[in-house]
Motif scaffolding. Structure first.
Motif, PDB file in Angstrom:
ATOM      1  N   LYS A   7      39.146  35.163  47.496  1.00  0.00           N
ATOM      2  CA  LYS A   7      38.570  35.938  46.405  1.00  0.00           C
ATOM      3  C   LYS A   7      39.305  35.608  45.099  1.00  0.00           C
ATOM      4  O   LYS A   7      40.523  35.517  45.099  1.00  0.00           O
ATOM      5  N   PRO A   8      38.579  35.373  44.020  1.00  0.00           N
ATOM      6  CA  PRO A   8      39.300  35.042  42.783  1.00  0.00           C
ATOM      7  C   PRO A   8      40.175  36.204  42.318  1.00  0.00           C
ATOM      8  O   PRO A   8      39.825  37.367  42.534  1.00  0.00           O
ATOM      9  N   ASP A   9      41.290  35.861  41.715  1.00  0.00           N
ATOM     10  CA  ASP A   9      42.154  36.895  41.147  1.00  0.00           C
ATOM     11  C   ASP A   9      41.648  37.157  39.719  1.00  0.00           C
ATOM     12  O   ASP A   9      42.122  36.570  38.749  1.00  0.00           O
ATOM     13  N   PHE A  10      40.657  38.043  39.641  1.00  0.00           N
ATOM     14  CA  PHE A  10      39.968  38.271  38.367  1.00  0.00           C
ATOM     15  C   PHE A  10      40.921  38.653  37.232  1.00  0.00           C
ATOM     16  O   PHE A  10      40.858  38.105  36.135  1.00  0.00           O
ATOM     17  N   LEU A  11      41.789  39.623  37.522  1.00  0.00           N
ATOM     18  CA  LEU A  11      42.668  40.107  36.452  1.00  0.00           C
ATOM     19  C   LEU A  11      43.628  39.032  35.954  1.00  0.00           C
ATOM     20  O   LEU A  11      43.927  38.948  34.762  1.00  0.00           O
ATOM     21  N   HIS A  12      44.077  38.199  36.891  1.00  0.00           N
ATOM     22  CA  HIS A  12      44.976  37.110  36.523  1.00  0.00           C
ATOM     23  C   HIS A  12      44.256  36.174  35.529  1.00  0.00           C
ATOM     24  O   HIS A  12      44.838  35.718  34.543  1.00  0.00           O
ATOM     25  N   LEU A  13      42.978  35.924  35.803  1.00  0.00           N
ATOM     26  CA  LEU A  13      42.188  35.071  34.902  1.00  0.00           C
ATOM     27  C   LEU A  13      42.048  35.705  33.524  1.00  0.00           C
ATOM     28  O   LEU A  13      42.161  35.043  32.489  1.00  0.00           O
ATOM     29  N   SER A 171      27.924  41.590  33.172  1.00  0.00           N
ATOM     30  CA  SER A 171      28.776  42.660  32.624  1.00  0.00           C
ATOM     31  C   SER A 171      29.749  43.142  33.696  1.00  0.00           C
ATOM     32  O   SER A 171      30.935  43.360  33.432  1.00  0.00           O
ATOM     33  N   GLU A 172      29.233  43.292  34.913  1.00  0.00           N
ATOM     34  CA  GLU A 172      30.114  43.756  36.001  1.00  0.00           C
ATOM     35  C   GLU A 172      31.188  42.723  36.320  1.00  0.00           C
ATOM     36  O   GLU A 172      32.351  43.059  36.561  1.00  0.00           O
ATOM     37  N   LEU A 173      30.792  41.460  36.305  1.00  0.00           N
ATOM     38  CA  LEU A 173      31.753  40.384  36.562  1.00  0.00           C
ATOM     39  C   LEU A 173      32.830  40.362  35.471  1.00  0.00           C
ATOM     40  O   LEU A 173      34.027  40.241  35.751  1.00  0.00           O
ATOM     41  N   ALA A 174      32.402  40.515  34.228  1.00  0.00           N
ATOM     42  CA  ALA A 174      33.346  40.503  33.101  1.00  0.00           C
ATOM     43  C   ALA A 174      34.304  41.689  33.194  1.00  0.00           C
ATOM     44  O   ALA A 174      35.500  41.560  32.908  1.00  0.00           O
ATOM     45  N   LEU A 175      33.781  42.845  33.628  1.00  0.00           N
ATOM     46  CA  LEU A 175      34.639  44.033  33.744  1.00  0.00           C
ATOM     47  C   LEU A 175      35.759  43.808  34.763  1.00  0.00           C
ATOM     48  O   LEU A 175      36.875  44.290  34.584  1.00  0.00           O
ATOM     49  N   LEU A 176      35.454  43.045  35.812  1.00  0.00           N
ATOM     50  CA  LEU A 176      36.483  42.751  36.817  1.00  0.00           C
ATOM     51  C   LEU A 176      37.620  41.935  36.201  1.00  0.00           C
ATOM     52  O   LEU A 176      38.780  42.057  36.597  1.00  0.00           O
ATOM     53  N   MET A 177      37.272  41.111  35.233  1.00  0.00           N
ATOM     54  CA  MET A 177      38.284  40.235  34.604  1.00  0.00           C
ATOM     55  C   MET A 177      39.034  40.901  33.460  1.00  0.00           C
ATOM     56  O   MET A 177      40.074  40.420  33.036  1.00  0.00           O
ATOM     57  N   MET A 178      38.471  41.985  32.943  1.00  0.00           N
ATOM     58  CA  MET A 178      39.008  42.589  31.720  1.00  0.00           C
ATOM     59  C   MET A 178      40.303  43.352  32.010  1.00  0.00           C
ATOM     60  O   MET A 178      40.275  44.365  32.730  1.00  0.00           O
ATOM     61  N   PRO A 179      41.439  42.915  31.463  1.00  0.00           N
ATOM     62  CA  PRO A 179      42.686  43.654  31.692  1.00  0.00           C
ATOM     63  C   PRO A 179      42.603  45.059  31.079  1.00  0.00           C
ATOM     64  O   PRO A 179      41.712  45.330  30.273  1.00  0.00           O
ATOM     65  N   GLU A 180      43.532  45.911  31.451  1.00  0.00           N
ATOM     66  CA  GLU A 180      43.491  47.303  30.956  1.00  0.00           C
ATOM     67  C   GLU A 180      44.073  47.441  29.551  1.00  0.00           C
ATOM     68  O   GLU A 180      44.648  48.466  29.216  1.00  0.00           O
TER      69      GLU A 180
END
Ligand code: SF4
Length: 353
Positions: A7-13, A171-180
């Motif tokens: 599974k990709p590490d979305f937040l890391h990206l 949008s959902e995919l982008a939200l997974l990548m979006m840091p806090e």
């Protein structure tokens, strides 16, 4: 045993993207402000205009209309004049209407939540998310064509971008990548990456901060993404104009509030039969609008005297102006170009057919 797909590490990206943006962001005037009004103007202006072309217009526009109140109080004609050269004038008309809406419904204060921003005339989901994240630090991904392209390549994802659910999906995919944190920066980073590096044609993958993780790049399939099955339907339209003039004076009329080029000025679209003898030449101009290919024929009707011009103008509700006065009016781009060529007659491309 079959290897499990990781599974990709979305937040890391997302963090990697932000780091890259920290040292590679473009130095643009609207990035130095948190003023929602200015961010709004810039987002609307850049929707169908390149940054390079829009920069001076933006500076002039916010100098003349520095806040919501000054824009709301301006005359519509002046707002259109400050938009001159950018095309898609409905954007300027909507900005003007929305500024009045802010004065009336929000006591002149720019709304600070996503739903209220979205309620403004001419503001769609992308623009609302861009303003909410950049000006108010709210977590909304500003998903546009850049997001579709970067995300589908990054994850070698063949979700069809012509599908009605594409906006929701990406949008959902982008939200997974979006840091806090730095929600606005994240959106701007995606915009920069999409427009400068992950371009539609010939992306510069060697310079991309995400190339080690990019599934399309790693598998040599970049050109297969994004997937788009339905082509946008383009219609063809023919328009005929009559540039009725005597020496440097000519007739114009304001367009209505429907169809294309709302409220801009145009030439006459018809002439009486006895004017046909005064047609000196005709130009055929091709012009593209979003989803429309136009063929515009402009007939140069040179009347023999001023009285005839005045009579026709008063009977048919036209305004008489000269080339100098035309500079203070807003015309659709092809008519504007025609006038500019007309004023330098020596290089005028008039063709008789
Ligand atoms: S590696 Fe290439 S295709 Fe992948 S995200 Fe970067 S620029 Fe786009």
């Amino acid at each position: 045993m079959k290897a499990k797909k990781q599974k990709p590490d979305f937040l890391h990206l997302g963090e990697k993207l932000l780091n890259w943006y920290g040292t590679n962001s473009r130095d643009l005037p609207w990035r130095k402000t948190k003023d929602p009004y200015k961010i709004w103007i810039c987002e609307i202006l850049l929707q169908q205009t390149q940054v390079k072309q829009g920069l001076n217009h933006y500076l002039r526009f916010v100098e003349r209309f520095p806040d919501v109140k000054s824009l709301a109080e301006a005359h519509e004609d002046e707002v259109l004049l400050y938009w001159k050269g950018l095309g898609y004038y409905s954007r300027a008309l909507n900005l003007h209407k929305a500024s009045k809406q802010i004065m009336q419904d929000f006591d002149g204060n720019f709304p600070d939540d996503y739903e209220s921003i979205l309620s403004l005339k001419g503001v769609g989901k992308y623009t609302a998310a861009a303003i909410a994240s950049i000006a108010f630090d709210l977590k909304y991904p500003a998903v546009d064509g850049n997001f579709y392209r970067v995300l589908s390549r990054l994850f070698a994802d063949n979700f069809d971008i012509s599908n009605a659910k594409a906006f929701q999906y990406f949008s959902e995919l982008a939200l997974l990548m979006m840091p806090e944190h730095q929600f606005g920066d994240f959106n701007e980073a995606m915009m920069d990456l999409g427009s400068e590096i992950c371009k539609p044609k010939n992306p510069i993958c060697v310079a991309c901060p995400l190339n080690e993780d990019c599934l399309a790049f790693q598998s040599g399939t970049v050109n297969e993404f994004p997937l788009k099955t339905k082509k946008t339907k383009v219609t063809y339209l023919e328009l005929t104009y009559y540039f009725i003039n005597f020496k440097d004076q000519f007739l114009i009329k304001r367009r209505g509030d429907d169809f294309i080029w709302k409220k801009l000025y145009e030439f006459s679209t018809s002439i009486p039969e006895d004017f046909e003898q005064y047609i000196r030449r005709s130009n055929s101009i091709s012009h593209k609008l979003t989803h429309k290919n136009l063929n515009i024929i402009i007939n140069d009707v040179q009347l023999p005297d001023l009285e005839l011009l005045k009579k026709f103008a008063s009977e048919n509700d036209f305004e008489i102006i000269n080339l100098e006065e035309a500079k203070q009016k807003s015309f659709p781009k092809p008519l504007q170009n025609y006038l500019e060529n007309y004023s330098k007659k020596s290089s005028f491309q008039g063709e008789l057919f």
